[in-house]
Design an enzyme around this catalytic site. Structure first.
Site, PDB file in Angstrom:
ATOM      1  N   TYR A 310      26.646  70.523  65.967  1.00  0.00           N
ATOM      2  CA  TYR A 310      27.820  71.186  66.307  1.00  0.00           C
ATOM      3  C   TYR A 310      28.696  72.032  65.744  1.00  0.00           C
ATOM      4  O   TYR A 310      27.991  71.492  64.106  1.00  0.00           O
ATOM      5  CB  TYR A 310      28.949  69.736  67.095  1.00  0.00           C
ATOM      6  CG  TYR A 310      29.181  68.906  65.683  1.00  0.00           C
ATOM      7  CD1 TYR A 310      30.203  68.985  65.153  1.00  0.00           C
ATOM      8  CD2 TYR A 310      28.225  67.305  66.280  1.00  0.00           C
ATOM      9  CE1 TYR A 310      30.179  67.862  64.270  1.00  0.00           C
ATOM     10  CE2 TYR A 310      28.655  66.422  65.215  1.00  0.00           C
ATOM     11  CZ  TYR A 310      29.668  66.824  64.375  1.00  0.00           C
ATOM     12  OH  TYR A 310      29.877  65.849  63.356  1.00  0.00           O
ATOM     13  N   SER A 323      34.884  59.848  54.612  1.00  0.00           N
ATOM     14  CA  SER A 323      33.329  60.293  55.404  1.00  0.00           C
ATOM     15  C   SER A 323      34.513  61.206  56.496  1.00  0.00           C
ATOM     16  O   SER A 323      32.442  62.029  57.002  1.00  0.00           O
ATOM     17  CB  SER A 323      32.594  59.138  55.804  1.00  0.00           C
ATOM     18  OG  SER A 323      32.972  58.388  56.783  1.00  0.00           O
ATOM     19  N   GLY A 324      35.193  60.860  56.716  1.00  0.00           N
ATOM     20  CA  GLY A 324      35.358  62.355  58.039  1.00  0.00           C
ATOM     21  C   GLY A 324      35.361  61.944  59.567  1.00  0.00           C
ATOM     22  O   GLY A 324      35.660  62.191  59.833  1.00  0.00           O
ATOM     23  N   HIS A 328      41.646  63.416  66.496  1.00  0.00           N
ATOM     24  CA  HIS A 328      41.648  64.644  66.325  1.00  0.00           C
ATOM     25  C   HIS A 328      42.029  64.518  68.048  1.00  0.00           C
ATOM     26  O   HIS A 328      42.051  64.582  68.920  1.00  0.00           O
ATOM     27  CB  HIS A 328      40.986  65.359  65.397  1.00  0.00           C
ATOM     28  CG  HIS A 328      39.541  65.570  66.389  1.00  0.00           C
ATOM     29  ND1 HIS A 328      39.440  65.800  67.326  1.00  0.00           N
ATOM     30  CD2 HIS A 328      38.907  64.737  65.853  1.00  0.00           C
ATOM     31  CE1 HIS A 328      37.860  65.515  67.175  1.00  0.00           C
ATOM     32  NE2 HIS A 328      37.498  64.835  66.498  1.00  0.00           N
ATOM     33  N   CYS A 346      34.034  59.989  65.992  1.00  0.00           N
ATOM     34  CA  CYS A 346      35.767  60.511  65.926  1.00  0.00           C
ATOM     35  C   CYS A 346      36.357  59.083  67.461  1.00  0.00           C
ATOM     36  O   CYS A 346      35.644  59.278  68.358  1.00  0.00           O
ATOM     37  CB  CYS A 346      36.140  61.171  66.005  1.00  0.00           C
ATOM     38  SG  CYS A 346      36.487  62.374  64.586  1.00  0.00           S
TER      39      CYS A 346
END
Length: 421
Positions: A310, A323-324, A328, A346
């Protein structure tokens, strides 16, 4: 008793000796009166071990010792404090004959010592002495940097202390830890925890109280930590907490419930990590907010051109790991939000809900993930997973707790990268 007889009695009743192992300059006395309108002079004279040559100063390596000589008087209290307001701890013998310091003196400091005595009739006496300590024999200093930056945070924000030099020995760690002070205007139980040789985290047993003021400072300046290391300077820190915001993201119900001061204020449909990319369980602390982030699968080892790759523009991104991992906006998965987990780790929601969440939370607020098949959030190194450590184990990370280990293992640091969607 006449004035003359009291004078004769006092002149011979008490001799106070301060042993510092070196000469002291700029000594003075002051017949201040905290106990009586007419206190008697508690000592005929004050003497110091070692040379008294002008220009000599007390050795900060040596303990402070005060003794009462003579059978007609005893020490009742001793207060020793430097010009910065730091008190020296001490112990007084049961018979009042001797007081000695139990905490180290600071180097290159000016001290005031107040000795209170009592004669055989119970009349109080007083003696005040001032002295200076010398500079340390080494110039190697331990600087401390506190975090986060001054400002307002959520109730989950830990306090951090970064040291300029490694400290491995437990006794030396105890000296450092005693010198690092965290004060709250609302009393809470809290403790430092050694993350590694150069970093400590401080948190209370439970989350910080809402709308509290926290002040952090170091009392280590000039304090001996080891033969080659002395405490250095540290800029104090003041932060405040806002309302208590806790968001519970449930991987089974596919909804996030947001609480403000323990009252539910919103429930949002979400999606979390699918099999192979499961969202971490546990308590996470908001560490930042980014209106726009470009997320690429290559940052987590997903090769371009594969079925899982992606490259997406992401808005209203609230970061919870270095680490992200974010909360969102994920408009591409709206059809699965509230019913299935399809993300790469996420917490995704529609744009309107992500905007609301982004505006509602601040760094330090809590995002707790439950019922995910992912591993538990790391305690250290990937954000603030401090709250995933049980309180009893957290306390074992303190050098001041009996039976605590020499210190936790070094924690691998995770590089800052955008990661999951």
């Amino acid at each position: 008793m006449s004035h003359s007889s009291r004078t004769r009695r006092i002149a011979g009743c008490t001799l106070v000796v301060i042993a510092l192992g070196a000469g002291v300059t700029a000594c003075s006395s002051d017949d201040g009166n905290p106990l009586s309108a007419t206190p008697y002079d508690a000592a005929e004279h004050i003497s110091f071990n070692g040379p008294t040559k002008a220009g000599k100063k007390a050795d900060p390596d040596k303990p402070l010792e005060i003794t009462s000589e003579g059978s007609e008087g005893r020490i009742t209290d001793v207060t020793a404090v430097d010009a910065a307001g730091r008190h020296v701890s001490g112990e007084l013998s049961a018979d009042g004959g001797r007081w000695h310091s139990t905490s180290p003196l600071a180097a290159d400091a000016h001290y005031t010592v107040r000795v209170s005595t009592e004669d055989e009739d119970g009349a109080p006496g007083r003696r005040v002495v001032t002295f200076d300590t010398g500079k340390p024999r080494t110039q190697k200093r331990l600087a401390v940097t506190f975090g986060p930056e001054a400002g307002k945070y959520g109730v989950g924000q830990p306090i951090t202390a970064d040291l300029s030099q490694p400290v491995k020995d437990k006794a030396q760690r105890a000296i450092v830890e005693r010198g690092l002070k965290v004060d709250s205007n609302i009393v809470v139980e809290g403790s430092w925890h050694w993350v590694d040789d150069k970093k400590l985290h401080y948190r209370p047993k439970e989350y910080w109280p809402a709308n509290a003021t926290l002040q952090v400072r170091s009392n280590l300046d000039g304090i001996k930590i080891s033969d080659r290391l002395w405490g250095g300077t540290a800029k104090p820190l003041k932060i405040t907490t806002g309302d208590k915001i806790v968001a519970i993201a449930d991987g089974a119900s596919h909804h996030m419930t947001v609480f403000k001061n323990d009252k539910e204020i919103n429930t949002l449909p979400i999606t979390m990590g699918k099999p192979g990319f499961e969202t971490r369980n546990g308590v996470k602390v908001v560490i930042g907010k980014e209106y726009f982030v470009r997320m690429r699968g290559t940052t987590v080892g997903i090769a371009d051109g594969t079925s899982e790759s992606y490259d997406l523009p992401v808005y209203y991104a609230t970061r919870v790991t270095w680490s992200g991992e974010y909360v969102h906006a994920a408009p591409w998965s709206v059809g699965d939000q509230g019913s299935a987990n399809v993300s790469h780790g996420c917490v995704g929601m529609n744009t309107s809900n992500a905007s609301w969440f982004y505006e509602t939370v601040r760094p330090g607020d809590i995002v707790q993930v439950v019922n995910s098949y992912g591993k538990t959030m790391e305690p250290f190194g990937n954000g603030f997973g401090d709250w995933n450590v049980e309180w009893a184990n957290w306390r074992k990370g303190s050098a001041l707790v009996t039976g605590s280990p020499e210190g936790p293992d070094e924690t691998e640091r995770v590089r800052l990268q955008p990661q999951t969607v």
